[in-house]
Write a protein that holds these residues in place. Structure first.
Motif, PDB file in Angstrom:
ATOM      1  N   MET A  63       5.923  14.447   0.917  1.00 42.77           N
ATOM      2  CA  MET A  63       5.119  13.235   1.101  1.00 42.77           C
ATOM      3  C   MET A  63       5.879  11.988   0.661  1.00 42.77           C
ATOM      4  SD  MET A  63       1.363  14.593  -0.122  1.00 42.77           S
ATOM      5  CE  MET A  63       0.540  13.062   0.318  1.00 42.77           C
ATOM      6  N   ILE A  64       6.631  12.108  -0.438  1.00 36.94           N
ATOM      7  CA  ILE A  64       7.415  10.961  -0.913  1.00 36.94           C
ATOM      8  C   ILE A  64       8.486  10.591   0.103  1.00 36.94           C
ATOM      9  CG2 ILE A  64       9.104  10.252  -2.656  1.00 36.94           C
ATOM     10  CD1 ILE A  64       7.416  11.796  -4.722  1.00 36.94           C
ATOM     11  N   ASP A  65       9.136  11.611   0.695  1.00 39.07           N
ATOM     12  CA  ASP A  65      10.154  11.343   1.720  1.00 39.07           C
ATOM     13  C   ASP A  65       9.541  10.634   2.925  1.00 39.07           C
ATOM     14  OD1 ASP A  65      12.093  12.520   0.173  1.00 39.07           O
ATOM     15  OD2 ASP A  65      12.016  14.470   1.193  1.00 39.07           O
ATOM     16  N   LYS A  66       8.371  11.099   3.367  1.00 41.97           N
ATOM     17  CA  LYS A  66       7.712  10.470   4.517  1.00 41.97           C
ATOM     18  C   LYS A  66       7.311   9.023   4.201  1.00 41.97           C
ATOM     19  CE  LYS A  66       5.853  14.712   6.590  1.00 41.97           C
ATOM     20  NZ  LYS A  66       4.608  15.461   6.930  1.00 41.97           N
ATOM     21  N   LEU A  67       6.760   8.820   2.993  1.00 41.82           N
ATOM     22  CA  LEU A  67       6.339   7.466   2.613  1.00 41.82           C
ATOM     23  C   LEU A  67       7.539   6.546   2.439  1.00 41.82           C
ATOM     24  CD1 LEU A  67       3.485   8.350   0.104  1.00 41.82           C
ATOM     25  CD2 LEU A  67       3.226   7.249   2.322  1.00 41.82           C
ATOM     26  N   LEU A  70      10.293   6.764   4.144  1.00 41.60           N
ATOM     27  CA  LEU A  70      10.688   6.421   5.510  1.00 41.60           C
ATOM     28  C   LEU A  70       9.765   5.353   6.084  1.00 41.60           C
ATOM     29  CD1 LEU A  70      12.557   7.030   7.906  1.00 41.60           C
ATOM     30  CD2 LEU A  70      10.966   8.855   8.585  1.00 41.60           C
ATOM     31  N   GLN A  71       8.448   5.505   5.857  1.00 39.93           N
ATOM     32  CA  GLN A  71       7.493   4.493   6.323  1.00 39.93           C
ATOM     33  C   GLN A  71       7.758   3.139   5.671  1.00 39.93           C
ATOM     34  OE1 GLN A  71       3.384   5.646   5.965  1.00 39.93           O
ATOM     35  NE2 GLN A  71       3.733   7.684   6.839  1.00 39.93           N
ATOM     36  N   TYR A  72       8.049   3.189   4.371  1.00 40.97           N
ATOM     37  CA  TYR A  72       8.302   1.948   3.635  1.00 40.97           C
ATOM     38  C   TYR A  72       9.548   1.247   4.180  1.00 40.97           C
ATOM     39  CZ  TYR A  72       9.327  -1.206  -0.245  1.00 40.97           C
ATOM     40  OH  TYR A  72       9.606  -2.318  -1.008  1.00 40.97           O
ATOM     41  N   ASN A  73      10.602   2.028   4.427  1.00 46.54           N
ATOM     42  CA  ASN A  73      11.835   1.438   4.949  1.00 46.54           C
ATOM     43  C   ASN A  73      11.632   0.859   6.343  1.00 46.54           C
ATOM     44  OD1 ASN A  73      13.231   2.099   2.628  1.00 46.54           O
ATOM     45  ND2 ASN A  73      14.002   4.042   3.437  1.00 46.54           N
ATOM     46  N   ARG A  74      10.844   1.566   7.168  1.00 47.25           N
ATOM     47  CA  ARG A  74      10.558   1.049   8.503  1.00 47.25           C
ATOM     48  C   ARG A  74       9.758  -0.248   8.430  1.00 47.25           C
ATOM     49  NH1 ARG A  74       8.883   6.670  11.657  1.00 47.25           N
ATOM     50  NH2 ARG A  74      11.026   7.382  12.089  1.00 47.25           N
ATOM     51  N   ASP A  92       0.829  -1.210   0.000  1.00 41.37           N
ATOM     52  CA  ASP A  92       0.000   0.000   0.000  1.00 41.37           C
ATOM     53  C   ASP A  92       0.865   1.262   0.000  1.00 41.37           C
ATOM     54  OD1 ASP A  92      -2.303  -1.485  -0.004  1.00 41.37           O
ATOM     55  OD2 ASP A  92      -2.524  -1.455   2.187  1.00 41.37           O
ATOM     56  N   ILE A  93       1.924   1.237   0.827  1.00 48.18           N
ATOM     57  CA  ILE A  93       2.816   2.400   0.893  1.00 48.18           C
ATOM     58  C   ILE A  93       3.499   2.627  -0.446  1.00 48.18           C
ATOM     59  CG2 ILE A  93       4.896   3.332   1.972  1.00 48.18           C
ATOM     60  CD1 ILE A  93       4.115   1.785   4.512  1.00 48.18           C
ATOM     61  N   LYS A  94       3.969   1.559  -1.060  1.00 49.48           N
ATOM     62  CA  LYS A  94       4.661   1.669  -2.349  1.00 49.48           C
ATOM     63  C   LYS A  94       3.719   2.172  -3.430  1.00 49.48           C
ATOM     64  CE  LYS A  94       7.750  -0.916  -5.390  1.00 49.48           C
ATOM     65  NZ  LYS A  94       8.392  -2.241  -5.644  1.00 49.48           N
TER      66      LYS A  94
END
Length: 287
Positions: free
Chosen positions: A254-258, A260-264, A6-8
């Motif tokens: 928003m891309i930077d935040k997503l 970071l979420q994706y990497n986490r 979903d994040i990707k």
């Protein structure tokens, strides 16, 4: 927590939108350079035209002329200049607020709309749209201003409207655009200017004052309208460029935040897999 898929998917969607906003910003930047130069070339002439006409009428005494005498009608003709497209920040809404935020009554207004956005807004609210000019805003010409001038002046001369206004966006510079409501007729002259003029000498006309004003007033209205059209187009492109630049920057955030979420989420998934492998290995050793 959202899944990695979903994040990707969301990150890819925002990246696609960002490409569009970048392209629109580039297009608006190119258009702005052209329209800005046109507005800056035109501005001195139209500013001087307004100054000269008001000064001239202050020195004219009491002239009986259809274009100068106050009309009994409470109706007001407003030439409203907006754009045909959105995605320009508050450009259109700020011009519209000049009308909705004024003390003008809806039943007293006759709107001559240049651009679809103003027409769409006011037609939905049952304002009277006297005439619309959607194509004019794409490439304003002096002939377009002359046509609009003829329409509103005819109504004024017949006494069907008592005042004429233009609502447009004044182009101050690339980042500052000021919504402006300017009264065109009857021309507003400062009383102190009239007294000063009377104490000196009044304006003399050659040929007769009626013939001169028949030529001067339409040219004055046409000039102001054309200047308003040119400045509005420059303001629209400036506003759209800023809006698309802001949208592009927001997309970056928003891309930077997503990311970071994706990497986490990916790190959490890997950690969970390692934990399961180690737990499985320990269970096997215990046997």
């Amino acid at each position: 927590m959202a899944s990695m898929r979903d994040i990707k998917r969301r990150r890819n969607s925002i990246a696609s939108t960002q490409q569009i906003t970048k392209a629109m910003k580039l297009v608006s930047t190119v258009k702005l350079q052209k329209t800005k130069a046109r507005a800056e070339r035109s501005k001195p002439y139209f500013d001087k035209m307004y100054e000269v006409v008001t000064s001239m009428l202050a020195k004219s005494g009491t002239i009986e002329h259809p274009y100068l005498k106050p009309q009994a009608s409470a109706k007001k003709a407003v030439v409203l200049i907006t754009s045909n497209r959105g995605l320009a920040g508050g450009y259109n809404s700020n011009v519209i607020k000049l009308i909705t935020g004024s003390d003008m009554k809806r039943e007293d207004l006759l709107l001559f709309t240049v651009g679809n956005k103003g027409k769409e807004y006011f037609s939905r609210r049952d304002y009277t749209i006297a005439k619309e000019y959607p194509e004019v805003i794409e490439n304003p010409m002096l002939a377009d201003a002359r046509e609009i001038c003829a329409e509103v002046l005819e109504l004024y001369a017949k006494g069907e409207v008592g005042e004429i206004y233009v609502a447009y966006t004044y182009f101050k510079n690339t980042v500052v655009h000021e919504p402006t409501l300017l009264k065109l007729l009857p021309v507003e002259v400062d009383p102190s200017d009239i007294e000063a003029a009377r104490s000196n000498s009044l304006m003399n006309y050659e040929p007769k004052e009626e013939e001169a004003l028949d030529l001067i007033i339409p040219k004055y209205i046409t000039s102001i309208l054309y200047g308003a059209l040119v400045e509005s187009v420059a303001s629209e492109n400036g506003a759209r460029m800023q809006a698309m630049d802001s949208a592009t920057s927001n997309a970056d955030e928003m891309i930077d935040k997503l990311t970071l979420q994706y990497n986490r989420a990916r790190q959490g998934s890997i950690t969970q897999e390692l934990t399961e492998i180690i737990a499985g290995a320990n269970a096997t050793n215990e046997r």
